[in-house]
Design a protein around this motif. Structure first.
Motif, short mmCIF file in Angstrom:
data_model
loop_
_atom_site.label_atom_id
_atom_site.label_comp_id
_atom_site.label_asym_id
_atom_site.label_seq_id
_atom_site.Cartn_x
_atom_site.Cartn_y
_atom_site.Cartn_z
N LYS A 32 0.93 -1.16 0.14
CA LYS A 32 -0.03 -0.08 -0.09
C LYS A 32 0.73 1.21 0.02
O LYS A 32 1.54 1.41 0.94
N ALA A 33 0.82 2.00 -1.14
CA ALA A 33 1.63 3.17 -1.28
C ALA A 33 0.93 4.29 -0.59
O ALA A 33 -0.11 4.64 -1.19
N LEU A 34 1.24 5.06 0.53
CA LEU A 34 0.58 5.90 1.14
C LEU A 34 1.39 7.38 0.87
O LEU A 34 2.65 7.48 1.44
N VAL A 35 0.68 7.89 -0.07
CA VAL A 35 1.26 9.36 -0.55
C VAL A 35 0.30 10.40 -0.49
O VAL A 35 -0.79 10.26 -0.41
N ARG A 36 1.07 11.63 -0.58
CA ARG A 36 0.35 13.01 -0.59
C ARG A 36 -0.15 13.01 -1.86
O ARG A 36 -1.41 13.82 -2.00
N ASN A 37 0.56 12.63 -2.80
CA ASN A 37 -0.10 13.15 -4.38
C ASN A 37 -0.22 11.80 -5.09
O ASN A 37 0.82 11.27 -5.70
N PRO A 38 -1.42 11.25 -5.26
CA PRO A 38 -1.40 9.98 -6.01
C PRO A 38 -1.15 9.95 -7.36
O PRO A 38 -0.72 9.14 -8.08
N THR A 39 -1.71 11.28 -7.78
CA THR A 39 -1.30 11.40 -9.38
C THR A 39 0.16 11.35 -9.61
O THR A 39 0.53 10.48 -10.58
N LYS A 40 1.26 12.04 -8.86
CA LYS A 40 2.40 11.86 -9.11
C LYS A 40 2.81 10.43 -8.90
O LYS A 40 3.70 9.72 -9.72
N MET A 41 2.24 9.71 -7.89
CA MET A 41 2.63 8.28 -7.74
C MET A 41 2.54 7.43 -8.84
O MET A 41 3.24 6.70 -9.24
N ARG A 42 1.20 7.54 -9.30
CA ARG A 42 0.80 6.78 -10.58
C ARG A 42 1.69 7.15 -11.73
O ARG A 42 1.97 6.00 -12.69
N VAL A 61 -2.61 10.02 1.69
CA VAL A 61 -2.60 10.14 3.29
C VAL A 61 -1.71 11.30 3.25
O VAL A 61 -0.90 11.63 2.91
N ASP A 62 -2.40 11.95 4.40
CA ASP A 62 -1.91 13.30 5.01
C ASP A 62 -1.35 13.08 6.37
O ASP A 62 -2.03 13.00 7.17
N ILE A 63 0.18 12.41 6.33
CA ILE A 63 0.45 11.65 7.63
C ILE A 63 0.72 12.91 8.86
O ILE A 63 1.24 12.62 9.72
N LEU A 64 0.92 14.25 8.07
CA LEU A 64 1.18 15.20 9.01
C LEU A 64 0.04 15.89 9.69
O LEU A 64 -0.11 16.52 10.64
N ASN A 65 -1.24 15.47 9.13
CA ASN A 65 -2.43 15.96 9.85
C ASN A 65 -2.57 15.64 11.29
O ASN A 65 -2.40 14.36 11.49
N GLU A 66 -2.79 16.60 12.04
CA GLU A 66 -2.87 16.12 13.53
C GLU A 66 -3.96 15.40 13.93
O GLU A 66 -4.17 14.53 14.98
N ASP A 67 -5.14 15.17 12.86
CA ASP A 67 -6.14 14.41 13.06
C ASP A 67 -5.83 13.09 12.66
O ASP A 67 -6.49 12.66 11.59
N TRP A 68 -5.06 12.33 13.30
CA TRP A 68 -4.34 11.17 12.83
C TRP A 68 -5.70 9.86 12.67
O TRP A 68 -5.39 9.09 11.95
N GLU A 69 -6.36 10.14 13.60
CA GLU A 69 -7.39 9.12 13.73
C GLU A 69 -8.41 9.26 12.58
O GLU A 69 -8.79 8.04 12.01
N LYS A 70 -8.52 10.18 11.72
CA LYS A 70 -9.48 10.48 10.81
C LYS A 70 -8.72 10.36 9.55
O LYS A 70 -9.15 9.68 8.43
N ASN A 71 -7.42 10.75 9.55
CA ASN A 71 -6.70 10.57 8.19
C ASN A 71 -5.77 9.18 8.02
O ASN A 71 -5.67 8.67 6.97
N LEU A 72 -5.30 8.63 9.14
CA LEU A 72 -4.16 7.87 9.07
C LEU A 72 -4.95 6.23 9.48
O LEU A 72 -4.75 5.37 8.59
N VAL A 73 -5.75 6.35 10.33
CA VAL A 73 -6.26 5.15 10.99
C VAL A 73 -6.95 4.16 9.95
O VAL A 73 -6.86 2.93 9.48
N PRO A 74 -7.85 4.81 8.89
CA PRO A 74 -8.63 4.32 8.00
C PRO A 74 -7.46 3.41 7.00
O PRO A 74 -7.74 2.34 6.52
N GLU A 75 -6.47 4.18 6.50
CA GLU A 75 -5.68 3.54 5.51
C GLU A 75 -4.61 2.64 6.30
O GLU A 75 -3.83 1.71 5.63
N LEU A 76 -4.47 2.59 7.71
CA LEU A 76 -3.37 1.93 8.05
C LEU A 76 -4.19 0.35 8.80
O LEU A 76 -3.53 -0.38 9.34
#
Length: 243
Positions: A32-42, A61-76
């Protein structure tokens, strides 16, 4: 080994791409490639002739967003292993990478507490010299080079290492982490040379001072699959085991 889902941070960088390639060699891994810019990744995947789908998924994924529960948990959710190829700014000691690793640790603990992955792992790419005391070295030009060119990113990596160590020891003992400290990185091909690993060292002076990113990626997955169990929960200097 049952199938493992490996989340890769910094997947659109050069080392991140090597980690993707290495993981896709083995059918045991879903990447699972976790990136800020999926277009660039693709776009990068297309250039490398790597097809998304099946064993490879790209997620924003925005790994720097302080709301990690909303932004990170679903993807991890369901991710057993997080591999970090995050870089660090060249001319400042940054809190960005340490903050990202803190968010990842919190998200993995949250998932664990809900009955998720039982033994999560983090493999973080640092660098030779992380945590070293360069004041021990003599020479004006050497110290000038260190202070203006490499000190800041090394300190950033060291701060991230301390985040991992502190979180595991004080808040989440079920977490296993390793900070891999390679020497100067090259874009050369992967070799079959044995990789020498030394826990808690800043460097390995009598060994090669260069290693390809492809070989670093090889070590990441070797440690995950059959590595020395004594290396977990330590920073580990690595290089090729040759003269």
């Amino acid at each position: 080994m049952a199938e493992l889902t490996v989340g890769i941070l910094g997947a659109s960088g050069v080392l991140g791409l090597e980690l993707i390639k290495e993981g896709l060699k083995n059918d045991k891994y879903k990447i699972k490639a976790l990136v800020r810019n999926p277009t660039k990744m693709r776009e990068l995947l297309n250039k490398e002739n790597i097809k998304e789908g099946g064993k490879l998924e790209v997620k924003q994924v925005d790994i720097l967003n302080e709301d990690w529960e909303k932004n990170l948990v679903p993807e991890l959710e369901g991710v057993s292993v997080v591999m970090s190829a995050l870089g660090s700014p060249a001319f400042e000691v940054s809190d960005l990478t340490p903050s990202a690793m803190s968010n990842v640790c919190k998200a993995l603990k949250h998932i664990f507490n809900k009955g998720g992955v039982a033994s999560p792992k983090i493999l973080y790419c640092s660098s030779w010299g992380s945590g070293a005391n360069f004041e021990q070295h003599d020479g004006f030009l050497y110290k000038l080079f260190v202070n203006w060119v490499i000190y800041q990113p090394l300190q950033t990596h060291f701060k991230a290492e301390k985040v991992l160590a502190s979180f595991q020891s004080s808040e989440f003992p079920e977490l296993s982490w390793i900070s891999i400290r390679p020497p100067g990185l090259l874009n050369g091909p992967q070799t079959e040379t044995e990789i020498f690993a030394a826990p808690d060292l800043f460097s390995i002076p009598d060994k090669p001072h260069r290693i390809s990113r492809a070989d670093v990626a090889r070590f990441f997955f070797q440690q995950l699959e059959r590595g020395d169990p004594n290396l977990w929960n330590h920073p580990v200097a690595i290089t090729l085991n040759s003269q």
